[in-house]
Design an enzyme around this catalytic site. Structure first.
Site, PDB file in Angstrom:
ATOM      1  N   TYR A 168     -10.286 -14.729   1.113  1.00 28.66           N
ATOM      2  CA  TYR A 168      -9.625 -13.581   0.472  1.00 28.66           C
ATOM      3  C   TYR A 168      -9.721 -13.696  -1.043  1.00 28.66           C
ATOM      4  CZ  TYR A 168      -6.801  -9.505   1.476  1.00 28.66           C
ATOM      5  OH  TYR A 168      -6.367  -8.214   1.654  1.00 28.66           O
ATOM      6  N   ASP A 197       4.776 -10.110   4.545  1.00 26.66           N
ATOM      7  CA  ASP A 197       4.463  -8.777   5.030  1.00 26.66           C
ATOM      8  C   ASP A 197       4.119  -8.929   6.512  1.00 26.66           C
ATOM      9  OD1 ASP A 197       1.808  -9.669   5.168  1.00 26.66           O
ATOM     10  OD2 ASP A 197       1.084  -8.373   3.550  1.00 26.66           O
ATOM     11  N   CYS A 198       3.784  -7.825   7.177  1.00 23.87           N
ATOM     12  CA  CYS A 198       3.635  -7.883   8.636  1.00 23.87           C
ATOM     13  C   CYS A 198       2.547  -8.849   9.080  1.00 23.87           C
ATOM     14  CB  CYS A 198       3.377  -6.484   9.194  1.00 23.87           C
ATOM     15  SG  CYS A 198       1.835  -5.700   8.666  1.00 23.87           S
ATOM     16  N   SER A 199       1.370  -8.754   8.477  1.00 29.87           N
ATOM     17  CA  SER A 199       0.265  -9.621   8.891  1.00 29.87           C
ATOM     18  C   SER A 199       0.401 -11.026   8.324  1.00 29.87           C
ATOM     19  CB  SER A 199      -1.069  -9.003   8.476  1.00 29.87           C
ATOM     20  OG  SER A 199      -1.092  -8.733   7.089  1.00 29.87           O
ATOM     21  N   ASP A 211      -5.440  -9.934   7.376  1.00 30.18           N
ATOM     22  CA  ASP A 211      -4.924  -8.565   7.386  1.00 30.18           C
ATOM     23  C   ASP A 211      -4.828  -7.994   8.804  1.00 30.18           C
ATOM     24  OD1 ASP A 211      -4.680  -8.520   4.651  1.00 30.18           O
ATOM     25  OD2 ASP A 211      -6.609  -7.533   4.303  1.00 30.18           O
ATOM     26  N   SER A 212      -3.880  -7.101   9.006  1.00 30.99           N
ATOM     27  CA  SER A 212      -3.668  -6.528  10.342  1.00 30.99           C
ATOM     28  C   SER A 212      -4.898  -5.776  10.849  1.00 30.99           C
ATOM     29  CB  SER A 212      -2.446  -5.599  10.333  1.00 30.99           C
ATOM     30  OG  SER A 212      -2.616  -4.529   9.421  1.00 30.99           O
ATOM     31  N   HIS A 222      -0.302  -1.762  10.763  1.00 32.23           N
ATOM     32  CA  HIS A 222       0.855  -2.621  11.036  1.00 32.23           C
ATOM     33  C   HIS A 222       0.590  -3.510  12.236  1.00 32.23           C
ATOM     34  CE1 HIS A 222       4.998  -3.870  10.741  1.00 32.23           C
ATOM     35  NE2 HIS A 222       5.266  -3.492  11.981  1.00 32.23           N
ATOM     36  N   HIS A 224       8.795  -8.315  13.978  1.00 30.34           N
ATOM     37  CA  HIS A 224       7.850  -7.878  12.941  1.00 30.34           C
ATOM     38  C   HIS A 224       8.551  -7.779  11.590  1.00 30.34           C
ATOM     39  CE1 HIS A 224       8.845  -3.294  12.892  1.00 30.34           C
ATOM     40  NE2 HIS A 224       9.900  -3.976  13.270  1.00 30.34           N
TER      41      HIS A 224
END
Length: 339
Positions: free
Chosen positions: A124, A243-245, A262-263, A297, A309
């Site tokens: 990343y 965050d979610c991911s 990432d999601s 998401h 989540h």
């Protein structure tokens, strides 16, 4: 004289090239032998920004040489958190291996080696303050690793439980090399700051990352559920905010499984699972246009028709029913990473 000037220019150009390229660039020592320069994150956690030097006044404490991430995260309003969307993309933890791609003023563009995302083969990419990255010499002596399983763990200069000996606090999933055991302590080798100490109770020790045993479904679920109530943070991968991911990435990595960051990319790896076949630990994905558009998401199925989540900047990590509102209408499939 002209030859000396030309030689100086050539040397200067080589110097600039070295400082603007790879973290594993080969340089030569005084004997002419090639050496590889390695780099790692040298602060507990750093934000990885999309553009350098475009931060706000409130972000100053997060980009200083010794960032105060607890104060920064707690001080952000919902609006200030939402501003981060499109400005930061991820975070990197203490000791994470990075490759330096280029520099600009007081900033470095890096690639975080263990964070896979589409189109960035080196890891990343993004910008971090130069003061958050240090060069190091790898030590490959077969040492075991200690991975932080507590939400936070204090690292000490001496094996003494007192603030005057504290070096820094590090986050869940940070990894250190083990040198030796000393009663309730481990002497650990950091990549950028030499030998330190950490309490055994805050970590789990393994021969290496690949030898971390396959987790049970319950272990994955329990690891994610321990963060219920933690405020959401866009781009977060630390116990200061996920965050979610980032939550899913960190939980799986803590158990020895590297998944994409990432999601939208997590949704294309692993093994596809039908909704009726969901098992605890499976990742559930949600997309725009009633599940047919772009994935935005991710959550973890925990059994009994529920999921855990990190929803958005105005809420905290939570457990909800999978048939609630948009989580039913925007469902876009599930993936299993636990084999």
């Amino acid at each position: 004289m002209q030859k000396k000037i030309i030689a100086f220019i050539m040397i200067f150009c080589l110097f600039i090239t070295f400082h603007q390229t790879s973290a594993s660039t080969e340089v030569k020592d005084s004997s002419g032998k090639a050496e590889t320069v390695h780099y790692a994150i040298s602060v507990p956690v750093t934000n990885v920004w999309r553009v350098p030097n475009k931060t706000r006044k409130i972000d100053a404490i997060s980009i200083m040489a010794q960032p105060d991430m607890p104060k920064w995260t707690k001080g952000l309003t919902v609006a200030e958190k939402n501003w981060l969307i499109g400005k930061t993309d991820t975070q990197a933890l203490y000791g994470d291996r990075v490759e330096v791609l280029k520099s600009s003023g007081d900033w470095l563009r890096i690639a975080v080696a263990d964070q896979f995302t589409k189109g960035q083969a080196k890891g990343y990419e993004g910008w971090v303050p130069k003061s958050h990255v240090k060069a190091y010499s790898p030590v490959d002596d077969g040492s075991k690793i200690a991975i932080v399983t507590a939400k936070f763990a204090s690292v000490y200069n001496e094996p003494k439980l007192h603030d005057k000996y504290k070096f820094i606090d590090i986050s869940y999933t940070t990894i250190l090399q083990v040198v030796k055991e000393e009663k309730d302590w481990l002497q650990v080798r950091t990549k950028t700051d030499g030998l330190k100490y950490i309490r055994k109770q805050d970590v789990k020790v393994y021969a290496d990352f690949e030898s971390i045993p396959k987790p049970s479904q319950k272990e994955l679920v329990d690891s994610a559920k321990q963060y219920v109530g933690l405020p959401y943070l866009w781009a977060g991968v630390s116990a200061y905010g996920f965050d979610c991911s980032g939550l899913m990435y960190s939980v799986y990595k803590n158990h020895g499984i590297l998944i994409p960051r990432d999601s939208s990319v997590q949704a294309t790896h692993g093994t596809a699972v039908k909704r009726n076949d969901l098992q605890p630990g499976d990742l559930m994905f949600f997309a725009h246009n009633k599940g047919k558009g772009k994935v935005y998401h991710v959550s973890m199925y925990i059994g009994d028709g529920k999921m855990v989540h990190a929803p958005n900047s105005s809420r905290k990590v939570e457990v909800v029913n999978i048939n609630t509102g948009t989580y039913k209408t925007n469902y876009a499939g599930a993936r299993r990473y636990l084999k």
